[in-house]
Write a protein that holds these residues in place. Structure first.
Motif, mmCIF file in Angstrom:
data_model
loop_
_atom_site.group_PDB
_atom_site.id
_atom_site.type_symbol
_atom_site.label_atom_id
_atom_site.label_comp_id
_atom_site.label_asym_id
_atom_site.label_seq_id
_atom_site.Cartn_x
_atom_site.Cartn_y
_atom_site.Cartn_z
ATOM 1 N N LEU A 18 0.901 -1.181 -0.234
ATOM 2 C CA LEU A 18 0.448 0.320 0.122
ATOM 3 C C LEU A 18 0.640 1.179 0.171
ATOM 4 O O LEU A 18 0.617 1.946 -0.592
ATOM 5 C CB LEU A 18 -0.779 -0.381 1.050
ATOM 6 C CG LEU A 18 -1.320 -0.806 1.243
ATOM 7 C CD1 LEU A 18 -3.067 -1.098 2.433
ATOM 8 C CD2 LEU A 18 -3.388 -0.584 0.792
ATOM 9 N N ASP A 37 11.034 3.633 4.312
ATOM 10 C CA ASP A 37 11.483 2.207 3.844
ATOM 11 C C ASP A 37 12.169 1.383 4.435
ATOM 12 O O ASP A 37 13.400 1.837 4.989
ATOM 13 C CB ASP A 37 10.994 1.372 3.134
ATOM 14 C CG ASP A 37 9.637 -0.130 3.201
ATOM 15 O OD1 ASP A 37 8.696 0.306 2.983
ATOM 16 O OD2 ASP A 37 10.317 -0.973 3.866
ATOM 17 N N ASP A 72 13.914 3.254 11.086
ATOM 18 C CA ASP A 72 12.712 2.439 11.348
ATOM 19 C C ASP A 72 11.839 3.586 12.189
ATOM 20 O O ASP A 72 12.342 4.334 12.647
ATOM 21 C CB ASP A 72 13.519 1.286 12.269
ATOM 22 C CG ASP A 72 12.104 0.825 13.540
ATOM 23 O OD1 ASP A 72 10.820 1.302 13.579
ATOM 24 O OD2 ASP A 72 12.788 0.437 14.554
ATOM 25 N N ASN A 99 1.991 4.734 7.199
ATOM 26 C CA ASN A 99 1.802 3.471 6.236
ATOM 27 C C ASN A 99 2.390 2.320 7.105
ATOM 28 O O ASN A 99 2.266 1.486 7.285
ATOM 29 C CB ASN A 99 1.897 3.413 5.043
ATOM 30 C CG ASN A 99 1.502 2.636 4.617
ATOM 31 O OD1 ASN A 99 0.399 1.701 4.276
ATOM 32 N ND2 ASN A 99 2.959 2.065 3.388
ATOM 33 N N TYR A 170 -2.059 -6.794 16.628
ATOM 34 C CA TYR A 170 -1.966 -5.846 15.794
ATOM 35 C C TYR A 170 -3.364 -4.676 16.154
ATOM 36 O O TYR A 170 -3.807 -3.898 15.552
ATOM 37 C CB TYR A 170 -2.690 -6.866 14.857
ATOM 38 C CG TYR A 170 -2.226 -6.177 13.827
ATOM 39 C CD1 TYR A 170 -1.427 -5.354 12.517
ATOM 40 C CD2 TYR A 170 -3.812 -6.248 12.516
ATOM 41 C CE1 TYR A 170 -1.228 -4.980 11.362
ATOM 42 C CE2 TYR A 170 -3.833 -5.361 11.355
ATOM 43 C CZ TYR A 170 -3.562 -5.110 10.624
ATOM 44 O OH TYR A 170 -3.284 -4.271 9.543
ATOM 45 N N LYS A 174 -3.736 -1.564 16.488
ATOM 46 C CA LYS A 174 -4.829 -0.495 15.202
ATOM 47 C C LYS A 174 -6.029 0.714 16.097
ATOM 48 O O LYS A 174 -6.040 1.412 15.187
ATOM 49 C CB LYS A 174 -4.972 -1.282 14.231
ATOM 50 C CG LYS A 174 -3.511 -1.540 13.225
ATOM 51 C CD LYS A 174 -2.944 -0.877 12.692
ATOM 52 C CE LYS A 174 -2.634 -1.286 11.143
ATOM 53 N NZ LYS A 174 -1.553 0.297 10.953
ATOM 54 N N PRO A 200 -7.730 -0.032 4.935
ATOM 55 C CA PRO A 200 -8.154 -0.333 3.788
ATOM 56 C C PRO A 200 -7.589 -1.846 3.643
ATOM 57 O O PRO A 200 -7.906 -2.926 4.640
ATOM 58 C CB PRO A 200 -6.817 0.130 3.592
ATOM 59 C CG PRO A 200 -5.440 -0.651 5.375
ATOM 60 C CD PRO A 200 -6.951 0.336 5.911
ATOM 61 N N ALA A 202 -6.716 -4.494 0.896
ATOM 62 C CA ALA A 202 -5.637 -5.479 -0.182
ATOM 63 C C ALA A 202 -4.904 -7.084 0.049
ATOM 64 O O ALA A 202 -5.330 -6.724 0.424
ATOM 65 C CB ALA A 202 -4.858 -4.326 -0.505
ATOM 66 N N THR A 204 -1.584 -7.124 -0.589
ATOM 67 C CA THR A 204 -0.213 -6.998 -0.125
ATOM 68 C C THR A 204 0.673 -8.180 0.103
ATOM 69 O O THR A 204 0.101 -9.606 0.690
ATOM 70 C CB THR A 204 0.025 -6.157 0.897
ATOM 71 O OG1 THR A 204 -0.093 -6.448 1.851
ATOM 72 C CG2 THR A 204 -0.385 -5.152 0.382
#
Ligand SMILES: NC(=O)c1ccc[n+]([C@@H]2O[C@H](COP(=O)([O-])OP(=O)(O)OC[C@H]3O[C@@H](n4cnc5c(N)ncnc54)[C@H](O)[C@@H]3O)[C@@H](O)[C@H]2O)c1
Length: 299
Positions: A18, A37, A72, A99, A170, A174, A200, A202, A204
């Motif tokens: 994403l 990244d 990081d 993200n 997680y 979130k 989202p 998706a 990935t």
């Protein structure tokens, strides 16, 4: 003029999935992009700057402007340096897209301390640290009398809102990000900063292999149209929208309506007296939304 002409936006975790789609969409519409990244595995191990470098090269190939950052995002000082890099390289910072993320799914019983710490650190601290440093930069500009429209797009998940089993680490992180977004929107509005979050869905690295997808489902799960929403929310066109959480799934965008007050009863000093009333208000309350019930439309 392009939608994002002259704006500089940081996208974290932009080497793949994403984040890569967000970075390319932002650049295509005129933004200067800091492509952050770390290049870790989906579980958060290792580091590799190749994915981020490839996205920078792709942006340059289409005539856009980008610079690599391999920090990081959960490293406090590195997050500050990333904000400074955007300002030093492109002259200002106008948007932040948080993200970056990792995943370590286990049932609660089997979840280790490390699974908990790593996932909550990358998501929660990895959103808060860049946000904190960017917010300080924007507050200083605002106090100096500058007028601007800064934007932040954070990344939450259906897992948090709809309680996905096997993801206590997680989902908790979130849910924290969703609430952080709403609180920060209330705090930072006075400095010209708008914050929103997306949930989202998706195809990935994070979701591949979960189940077989049809060609149609592959199309519905392409990250590109989710990047459209991120580019819109990162633009001045989306003003005054702030403090909202949007779902992006199955080729559609929707607004999540957050927690609501439900049925209520009078309080009591006696715990032996409230059973009937408590059972009654629970009976009349709407059930919690569940990922396996009202939200799963096979996309
Ligand atoms: N794919 C989905 O369906 C889905 C659903 C809900 C939420 N999300 C969220 O969307 C975001 C992107 O996920 P994706 O599906 O593209 O996954 P992905 O694994 O393809 O991409 C995540 C990227 O983040 C980078 N990263 C990880 N830790 C980092 C750190 N500490 N610092 C900097 N970079 C780091 C990784 O190297 C990777 O390139 C994540 O926050 C994820 O939780 C994804």
């Amino acid at each position: 003029m392009s939608l994002l002409e002259g704006r500089t936006v940081i996208v974290t975790g932009a080497g793949r999935g994403l984040g890569r789609a967000h970075a390319l969409m932002l650049a295509k519409h005129g933004a200067n992009v800091i492509v952050n990244d770390l290049g870790s595995s989906a579980a958060g191990e290792g580091a590799d700057q190749t994915p981020a470098q490839e996205v920078v090269s792709e942006i340059e190939r289409i005539g856009g402007k980008a610079a690599i950052n391999t920090a990081d995002v959960s490293d406090w000082n590195a997050a500050k340096e990333m904000i400074d890099q955007a300002v030093d390289t492109f002259g200002s910072l106008d948007g932040l897209v948080n993200n970056a993320g990792i995943i370590r799914d286990r049932m609660l019983i089997n979840m280790s301390e490390e699974d908990w710490d790593n996932v909550t650190k990358v998501h929660l601290k990895g959103t808060f640290a860049p946000l904190h440093h960017a917010a300080n930069y924007w507050r200083a500009k605002s106090k100096a009398g500058e007028k601007f429209d800064a934007t932040v797009v954070n990344t939450t998940s259906h897992s948090a809102m709809f309680a996905n089993i096997g993801q206590t680490n997680y989902a908790a992180a979130k849910a924290g990000i969703a609430t952080m977004t709403i609180v920060a929107a209330r705090e930072l509005g006075r400095y010209g900063v708008r914050l929103n979050a997306i949930a989202p869905r998706a195809q990935t690295r994070m979701t591949e292999g979960l189940r077989e997808l049809t060609e149609e489902q592959e199309r519905l799960r392409a990250p590109d149209w989710i990047a459209t929403l991120v580019a819109y929310l990162s633009s001045t066109q989306s003003a005054p929208i702030s403090g909202r959480v949007f779902e992006a799934w199955g080729w559609g965008y929707s607004v999540l309506e957050s927690w609501q007050h439900g049925p209520r009863t009078d309080a009591s000093m006696d715990p032996t007296e409230i059973d009937a009333e408590m059972k009654k208000i629970v009976r009349f309350a709407r059930p919690n939304a569940g990922i396996d019930r009202d939200t799963w439309h096979d996309v």
